[in-house]
Structures are given as C-alpha cells and as structure tokens.
Design an enzyme around this catalytic site. Structure first.
Site, short mmCIF file in Angstrom:
data_model
loop_
_atom_site.label_atom_id
_atom_site.label_comp_id
_atom_site.label_asym_id
_atom_site.label_seq_id
_atom_site.Cartn_x
_atom_site.Cartn_y
_atom_site.Cartn_z
N ASP A 171 46.29 40.08 45.03
CA ASP A 171 45.37 40.64 44.19
C ASP A 171 44.13 40.90 45.09
O ASP A 171 43.43 40.08 45.42
CB ASP A 171 45.14 40.03 43.05
CG ASP A 171 44.14 40.73 42.00
OD1 ASP A 171 43.49 41.46 42.38
OD2 ASP A 171 44.10 40.43 40.88
N GLY B 194 50.99 41.18 43.43
CA GLY B 194 49.68 41.62 43.33
C GLY B 194 48.91 41.35 42.05
O GLY B 194 49.26 40.43 41.12
N HIS B 195 48.17 42.39 41.50
CA HIS B 195 47.09 42.08 40.37
C HIS B 195 48.03 41.89 39.05
O HIS B 195 47.73 41.09 38.28
CB HIS B 195 46.39 43.18 40.39
CG HIS B 195 45.27 43.49 39.34
ND1 HIS B 195 44.16 42.35 39.24
CD2 HIS B 195 45.02 44.02 38.22
CE1 HIS B 195 43.42 42.38 38.23
NE2 HIS B 195 43.80 43.61 37.54
N PHE B 196 49.04 42.99 38.69
CA PHE B 196 49.64 43.17 37.70
C PHE B 196 51.10 42.26 37.83
O PHE B 196 52.10 42.74 37.89
CB PHE B 196 50.18 44.42 37.42
CG PHE B 196 49.01 45.19 36.57
CD1 PHE B 196 48.71 44.97 35.33
CD2 PHE B 196 48.02 45.92 37.29
CE1 PHE B 196 47.61 45.68 34.51
CE2 PHE B 196 47.23 46.50 36.83
CZ PHE B 196 46.68 46.44 35.38
N ALA B 197 50.82 40.79 37.87
CA ALA B 197 51.98 40.08 38.11
C ALA B 197 53.04 40.21 37.12
O ALA B 197 54.36 39.76 37.36
CB ALA B 197 51.69 38.46 38.17
#
Length: 300
Positions: free
Chosen positions: A243, A269-272
């Site tokens: 992220d 990343g950010h949206f796991a």
C-alpha cells in the site's frame, strides 16, 4: 471457508442524523456483531465477498458513509463533510439500528471515523480489525505528498491537482491494482462502481473537502492510541504491505500500544480484500473468536 446460504445479505436504509444511510446486513443478530467501515473511494461494496464468508459466525453490518456508495444526504440537511461529522452520523446510525456491542473492522477512511466512534462509546467495542486502517504518523507513506501540499496550501491549483490525481477512473484503478502481484485477479467492477458514484453531481467537491479535512485525523492519533492502550482489545492488524498510502510501520506501531495485537502483512496492495478475502476471513475468525466473552480493560 465458503459462503453460508443460510444467512443471505440484506440491503437496508436507516434514517440517521438526517441522512438516509444505506447498509448491508447479514448473519444472526444473536451472534457477535462486526461493524464494517469502508474507505475512500469505495463503499460497503468492498465487503461484498467478505460478508458471506463470515455470516454464519457473526452479525455483520456495513454502512456507506455520507458522500459514498448509496447513502443519500438530502440537500436540506446542509451537511458539512468533515471526519467529525461522518463520525457523528455513524454514532447516530449505530443507535438507530440498535448496535450496543460490536467489533470494528476499519479500513482507510473507516479508521478515523470508526475510532472516533470508539472514543464516544468505548464500552461497546469488543475487538478491532484494522486492514490498512492507519492511526500512527509513521504509517503515512510517500503517496501523501500531494495531499500534504494541499493541506499546506488549499489553493484552487492544488485542489485541481488532487482532483486530477485521485478522482478519476485511472486514479481509482491505480489504488486497486498498485502492489498487486496478479492484477488480473482483481474484479474491475469495484473501481468502475467507485468511479461512477464519485462522478455524481457535487461529489468531487465533497471528496476534495474530505481530503483537506483529513489533516484533522493526525491530531486525533494520540487519542486513538490511548484508547488502544486502555482497552487492550483483541486486535488483528492485517495489512497489504505494498500500500503506497499506509505503509507497514503503521501496522507494527499498533503493538506499541497493544502488545497483544496480531500484526500480519500480506503480499498485496491497498484493497487487500480484493486478493486475500478468504485468508482475511479466516484470520478474523481466529483472532476475534473470543469476542463474545471479551470485556474491555480500562486503565493503562
């Protein structure tokens, strides 16, 4: 772990704080409640795959915050889009729908909103899942540079820079795919739906106001951290390690205030949830399994 057909997802609207709050609900209300709080630029839609996996063990409630998803804020409400206000609406929502005990799942914007709720009703919180939900200065990555510039100088020029970088399909798609090993594993409807909803009349101005107000969250971090120390909740800190916004030091920092917090980094990343939803569901069950018997500890 497979979805439970015995507990289908229901879709509701609650009138809370003069706002028509859309929310998803599943599971038996007699089970421990898990309150799922989404982040920017998404909505409760981000929990679409997680909810069915947990519905046989938890009562799940996932609202759309004002300015996001399918929640409607009437023009006559003259709503002020600030994080304090989002938290006030969330507090009204949990009261309206009768949530008096719940664990929190916080992600991105859901962290500062949900942790404000925890400060208001600390006795109600039974556990915490923070999935890239930051509460520490060291958790802010280099991707915050243009946002910090906007905080320092909220000029129209910097406002436009933020809009061009963050409030477009390409900007949203980048948030979903950056740091993901296999981008083809991420369903496109997430970032397309987010973009379509962000493109509604007036919504970009709302988001730009929230970008500016995000600076107030940093001033609340010491309060959030004091809550972690005092409550010592069962906590799963599970983080997409690539992220660019909320970086791994922010995950490990939770253990400074709650040494028993379980910290786990994921290769994503950010949206796991887009890539690791089954794993996250398993880990929630493992770490929050004692939630029904947990009583918050007060004092340091």
């Amino acid at each position: 772990m497979t979805p439970s057909p015995a507990f289908p997802v229901r879709y509701h609207v609650a009138d809370a704080d003069g706002v028509e709050v859309f929310y998803r609900e599943a599971g038996d209300p007699a089970n421990p409640t898990l309150l799922l709080l989404h982040g920017f630029p998404s909505s409760s839609h981000q929990f679409r795959a997680l909810i069915p996996l947990l519905a046989d063990r938890f009562h799940l409630v996932a609202p759309d915050l004002p300015g996001f998803g399918f929640t409607v804020v009437p023009a006559a409400r003259n709503y002020l889009y600030r994080f304090d206000t989002l938290a006030e609406t969330l507090a009204a929502f949990v009261d309206v729908v009768g949530l008096t005990r719940y664990a929190l799942y916080v992600f991105d914007y859901g962290a500062p909103v949900g942790l404000r709720l925890a400060l208001k009703y600390p006795e109600r919180v039974t556990g915490l899942v923070s999935q890239n939900g930051n509460a520490y200065l060291e958790g802010l990555g280099e991707a915050w540079a243009p946002v910090r510039a906007y905080w320092a100088d909220p000029s129209e020029e910097n406002r436009q820079i933020m809009s061009d970088a963050m409030l477009t399909l390409e900007g949203t798609k980048w948030q979903y795919l950056h740091g993901v090993k296999d981008p083809e594993s991420v369903a496109p409807e997430g970032y397309y739906l987010d973009t379509l909803l962000m493109d509604r009349p007036g919504n970009k101005e709302i988001q730009l106001d929230l970008f500016l107000d995000y600076a107030t969250n940093l001033t609340r971090y010491p309060e959030f951290q004091a809550f972690f120390r005092q409550a010592r909740l069962p906590s799963l800190i599970i983080w997409g390690e690539h992220d660019p916004f909320f970086i791994p030091p922010g995950a490990y920092a939770y253990q400074r205030d709650n040494p028993n917090a379980v910290v786990e980094l994921l290769d994503t990343g950010h949206f796991a949830l887009e890539t690791h939803v089954h794993h996250i569901a398993h880990r929630i069950c493992a770490v929050l399994g004692s939630v029904p018997d947990h009583k918050p500890v007060h004092g340091g």
